[in-house]
Design a protein around this motif. Structure first.
Motif, PDB file in Angstrom:
ATOM      1  N   LEU A  10     -14.117  -8.402 -37.360  1.00  0.00           N
ATOM      2  CA  LEU A  10     -14.910  -7.187 -37.197  1.00  0.00           C
ATOM      3  C   LEU A  10     -14.001  -5.955 -37.150  1.00  0.00           C
ATOM      4  CD1 LEU A  10     -17.857  -6.364 -36.941  1.00  0.00           C
ATOM      5  CD2 LEU A  10     -17.661  -6.669 -34.468  1.00  0.00           C
ATOM      6  N   TRP A  11     -12.823  -6.100 -36.548  1.00  0.00           N
ATOM      7  CA  TRP A  11     -11.851  -5.004 -36.536  1.00  0.00           C
ATOM      8  C   TRP A  11     -11.424  -4.662 -37.964  1.00  0.00           C
ATOM      9  CZ3 TRP A  11      -6.386  -5.739 -37.527  1.00  0.00           C
ATOM     10  CH2 TRP A  11      -5.643  -4.545 -37.436  1.00  0.00           C
ATOM     11  N   ILE A  12     -11.096  -5.673 -38.734  1.00  0.00           N
ATOM     12  CA  ILE A  12     -10.703  -5.435 -40.132  1.00  0.00           C
ATOM     13  C   ILE A  12     -11.861  -4.799 -40.896  1.00  0.00           C
ATOM     14  CG2 ILE A  12     -10.106  -6.577 -42.312  1.00  0.00           C
ATOM     15  CD1 ILE A  12      -8.520  -8.621 -40.540  1.00  0.00           C
ATOM     16  N   TYR A  13     -13.066  -5.317 -40.711  1.00  0.00           N
ATOM     17  CA  TYR A  13     -14.257  -4.770 -41.363  1.00  0.00           C
ATOM     18  C   TYR A  13     -14.420  -3.290 -41.012  1.00  0.00           C
ATOM     19  CZ  TYR A  13     -19.147  -4.307 -42.765  1.00  0.00           C
ATOM     20  OH  TYR A  13     -20.311  -3.904 -43.354  1.00  0.00           O
ATOM     21  N   GLY A  14     -14.281  -2.961 -39.729  1.00  0.00           N
ATOM     22  CA  GLY A  14     -14.413  -1.580 -39.294  1.00  0.00           C
ATOM     23  C   GLY A  14     -13.329  -0.677 -39.839  1.00  0.00           C
ATOM     24  N   MET A  15     -12.154  -1.224 -40.093  1.00  0.00           N
ATOM     25  CA  MET A  15     -11.058  -0.427 -40.647  1.00  0.00           C
ATOM     26  C   MET A  15     -11.259  -0.171 -42.143  1.00  0.00           C
ATOM     27  SD  MET A  15      -9.283   0.210 -37.998  1.00  0.00           S
ATOM     28  CE  MET A  15      -7.759   0.879 -38.580  1.00  0.00           C
ATOM     29  N   VAL A  16     -11.937  -1.068 -42.817  1.00  0.00           N
ATOM     30  CA  VAL A  16     -12.117  -0.973 -44.266  1.00  0.00           C
ATOM     31  C   VAL A  16     -13.374  -0.189 -44.636  1.00  0.00           C
ATOM     32  CG1 VAL A  16     -12.520  -2.347 -46.352  1.00  0.00           C
ATOM     33  CG2 VAL A  16     -10.817  -3.090 -44.679  1.00  0.00           C
ATOM     34  N   VAL A  17     -14.451  -0.392 -43.904  1.00  0.00           N
ATOM     35  CA  VAL A  17     -15.736   0.218 -44.236  1.00  0.00           C
ATOM     36  C   VAL A  17     -15.820   1.613 -43.599  1.00  0.00           C
ATOM     37  CG1 VAL A  17     -18.238   0.029 -43.949  1.00  0.00           C
ATOM     38  CG2 VAL A  17     -16.873  -2.003 -44.438  1.00  0.00           C
ATOM     39  N   PRO A  18     -16.074   2.651 -44.386  1.00  0.00           N
ATOM     40  CA  PRO A  18     -16.202   4.000 -43.820  1.00  0.00           C
ATOM     41  C   PRO A  18     -17.366   4.084 -42.828  1.00  0.00           C
ATOM     42  CG  PRO A  18     -16.013   4.092 -46.223  1.00  0.00           C
ATOM     43  CD  PRO A  18     -16.178   2.657 -45.847  1.00  0.00           C
ATOM     44  N   GLU A  19     -17.211   4.915 -41.786  1.00  0.00           N
ATOM     45  CA  GLU A  19     -18.230   5.043 -40.748  1.00  0.00           C
ATOM     46  C   GLU A  19     -19.579   5.488 -41.294  1.00  0.00           C
ATOM     47  OE1 GLU A  19     -17.196   7.239 -37.208  1.00  0.00           O
ATOM     48  OE2 GLU A  19     -15.199   6.331 -37.155  1.00  0.00           O
ATOM     49  N   THR A  20     -19.581   6.276 -42.356  1.00  0.00           N
ATOM     50  CA  THR A  20     -20.838   6.802 -42.901  1.00  0.00           C
ATOM     51  C   THR A  20     -21.417   5.937 -44.012  1.00  0.00           C
ATOM     52  OG1 THR A  20     -19.580   8.208 -44.419  1.00  0.00           O
ATOM     53  CG2 THR A  20     -20.248   9.176 -42.302  1.00  0.00           C
ATOM     54  N   SER A  21     -20.805   4.808 -44.271  1.00  0.00           N
ATOM     55  CA  SER A  21     -21.283   3.912 -45.327  1.00  0.00           C
ATOM     56  C   SER A  21     -22.508   3.130 -44.866  1.00  0.00           C
ATOM     57  CB  SER A  21     -20.167   2.931 -45.712  1.00  0.00           C
ATOM     58  OG  SER A  21     -20.654   1.896 -46.517  1.00  0.00           O
ATOM     59  N   SER A  22     -23.397   2.841 -45.806  1.00  0.00           N
ATOM     60  CA  SER A  22     -24.553   2.011 -45.465  1.00  0.00           C
ATOM     61  C   SER A  22     -24.129   0.582 -45.118  1.00  0.00           C
ATOM     62  CB  SER A  22     -25.566   2.006 -46.607  1.00  0.00           C
ATOM     63  OG  SER A  22     -24.978   1.481 -47.783  1.00  0.00           O
ATOM     64  N   ALA A  23     -22.907   0.202 -45.482  1.00  0.00           N
ATOM     65  CA  ALA A  23     -22.376  -1.115 -45.128  1.00  0.00           C
ATOM     66  C   ALA A  23     -22.003  -1.188 -43.645  1.00  0.00           C
ATOM     67  CB  ALA A  23     -21.158  -1.444 -45.987  1.00  0.00           C
ATOM     68  N   ASN A  24     -21.923  -0.034 -42.979  1.00  0.00           N
ATOM     69  CA  ASN A  24     -21.630   0.013 -41.550  1.00  0.00           C
ATOM     70  C   ASN A  24     -22.935  -0.220 -40.791  1.00  0.00           C
ATOM     71  OD1 ASN A  24     -20.553   0.455 -39.018  1.00  0.00           O
ATOM     72  ND2 ASN A  24     -20.212   2.631 -39.309  1.00  0.00           N
ATOM     73  N   PHE A  25     -23.442  -1.427 -40.854  1.00  0.00           N
ATOM     74  CA  PHE A  25     -24.785  -1.740 -40.364  1.00  0.00           C
ATOM     75  C   PHE A  25     -24.861  -2.010 -38.868  1.00  0.00           C
ATOM     76  CE2 PHE A  25     -22.819  -5.679 -41.542  1.00  0.00           C
ATOM     77  CZ  PHE A  25     -23.202  -6.564 -40.550  1.00  0.00           C
ATOM     78  N   VAL A  26     -23.720  -2.201 -38.189  1.00  0.00           N
ATOM     79  CA  VAL A  26     -23.783  -2.623 -36.783  1.00  0.00           C
ATOM     80  C   VAL A  26     -24.169  -1.500 -35.815  1.00  0.00           C
ATOM     81  CG1 VAL A  26     -22.456  -3.649 -34.887  1.00  0.00           C
ATOM     82  CG2 VAL A  26     -22.293  -4.601 -37.160  1.00  0.00           C
ATOM     83  N   PRO A  27     -23.715  -0.350 -35.740  1.00  0.00           N
ATOM     84  CA  PRO A  27     -22.676   0.467 -36.356  1.00  0.00           C
ATOM     85  C   PRO A  27     -21.356   0.404 -35.588  1.00  0.00           C
ATOM     86  CG  PRO A  27     -23.975   1.850 -34.948  1.00  0.00           C
ATOM     87  CD  PRO A  27     -24.536   0.443 -34.828  1.00  0.00           C
ATOM     88  N   LEU A  28     -20.297   0.844 -36.245  1.00  0.00           N
ATOM     89  CA  LEU A  28     -18.968   0.842 -35.648  1.00  0.00           C
ATOM     90  C   LEU A  28     -18.333   2.208 -35.832  1.00  0.00           C
ATOM     91  CD1 LEU A  28     -17.740  -2.505 -37.244  1.00  0.00           C
ATOM     92  CD2 LEU A  28     -18.720  -2.208 -34.976  1.00  0.00           C
ATOM     93  N   ASN A  29     -17.650   2.687 -34.794  1.00  0.00           N
ATOM     94  CA  ASN A  29     -16.851   3.897 -34.932  1.00  0.00           C
ATOM     95  C   ASN A  29     -15.401   3.543 -34.632  1.00  0.00           C
ATOM     96  OD1 ASN A  29     -16.662   3.781 -32.124  1.00  0.00           O
ATOM     97  ND2 ASN A  29     -17.917   5.581 -31.748  1.00  0.00           N
ATOM     98  N   THR A  30     -14.522   4.529 -34.645  1.00  0.00           N
ATOM     99  CA  THR A  30     -13.091   4.271 -34.448  1.00  0.00           C
ATOM    100  C   THR A  30     -12.820   3.624 -33.094  1.00  0.00           C
ATOM    101  OG1 THR A  30     -12.556   6.135 -35.889  1.00  0.00           O
ATOM    102  CG2 THR A  30     -10.806   5.346 -34.452  1.00  0.00           C
ATOM    103  N   ALA A  31     -13.503   4.095 -32.051  1.00  0.00           N
ATOM    104  CA  ALA A  31     -13.305   3.497 -30.722  1.00  0.00           C
ATOM    105  C   ALA A  31     -13.726   2.032 -30.723  1.00  0.00           C
ATOM    106  CB  ALA A  31     -14.092   4.285 -29.671  1.00  0.00           C
ATOM    107  N   ASP A  32     -14.841   1.715 -31.387  1.00  0.00           N
ATOM    108  CA  ASP A  32     -15.279   0.320 -31.498  1.00  0.00           C
ATOM    109  C   ASP A  32     -14.218  -0.512 -32.204  1.00  0.00           C
ATOM    110  OD1 ASP A  32     -18.034   0.283 -30.449  1.00  0.00           O
ATOM    111  OD2 ASP A  32     -18.490   1.585 -32.139  1.00  0.00           O
TER     112      ASP A  32
END
Length: 169
Positions: free
Chosen positions: A107-129
């Protein structure tokens, strides 16, 4: 006179004494349940009225730092319940910590690769997450690897008195 092994138990029949790794699973699971519940409490979660079911559009922030959604909170609750249930068996507790830790690293790798504003950020995750997921992932894997799987009679005596783990006659 015969000797028998005895385990002290609670009224519910659960063993009072858990292995160190099982106790760790219980504590980690309880922490995830707490975080999941906190995500649904206005005030602890800022912008509570803007919480989305899922996706990057949710502007609700747990503790004003971590972006959350209903899905995110439910995932924390589910993971917590798994940790508590896994704590009933040593092998399951160890697997919970290892697999959960690897999942958080993913999930950390996913959050680093997927931009925060992308529709792929479905969980959602921010930098702190993202950075919290790295710490949680490493911590869970490390705990799964280093926590003892058994409690020695000497260790049991430390927690429950000198006759813990011994034979009752």
């Amino acid at each position: 006179m015969s000797t028998t092994r005895s385990k002290r138990s609670t009224d519910s029949g659960l063993s009072v004494h858990r292995s160190p790794v099982a106790l760790t699973s219980l504590v980690v699971g309880a922490a995830f349940i707490l975080v999941g519940v906190m995500g649904f409490i206005p005030g602890i979660t800022t912008n509570y009225g803007d919480m989305a079911g899922a996706g990057h559009h949710s502007s609700a922030m747990l503790l004003g730092i971590f972006q959350v959604s209903v899905l995110h909170n439910l995932l924390h609750l589910a993971l917590g319940v798994l940790g508590v249930l896994a704590s009933r068996a040593t092998a399951a507790a160890r697997m919970f910590l290892l697999i959960g830790g690897v999942a958080y690293l993913g999930l950390w790798i996913y959050g680093m690769v997927v931009p925060e504003t992308s529709s792929a950020n479905f969980v959602p995750l921010n930098t702190a997450d993202d950075w919290l997921h790295l710490v949680l992932g490493l911590g869970m894997v490390l705990l799964g690897l280093v926590m003892p799987r058994r409690q020695s009679n000497a260790t049991a005596a430390t927690y429950a008195g000198p006759t813990a783990g011994g034979d009752i006659q």
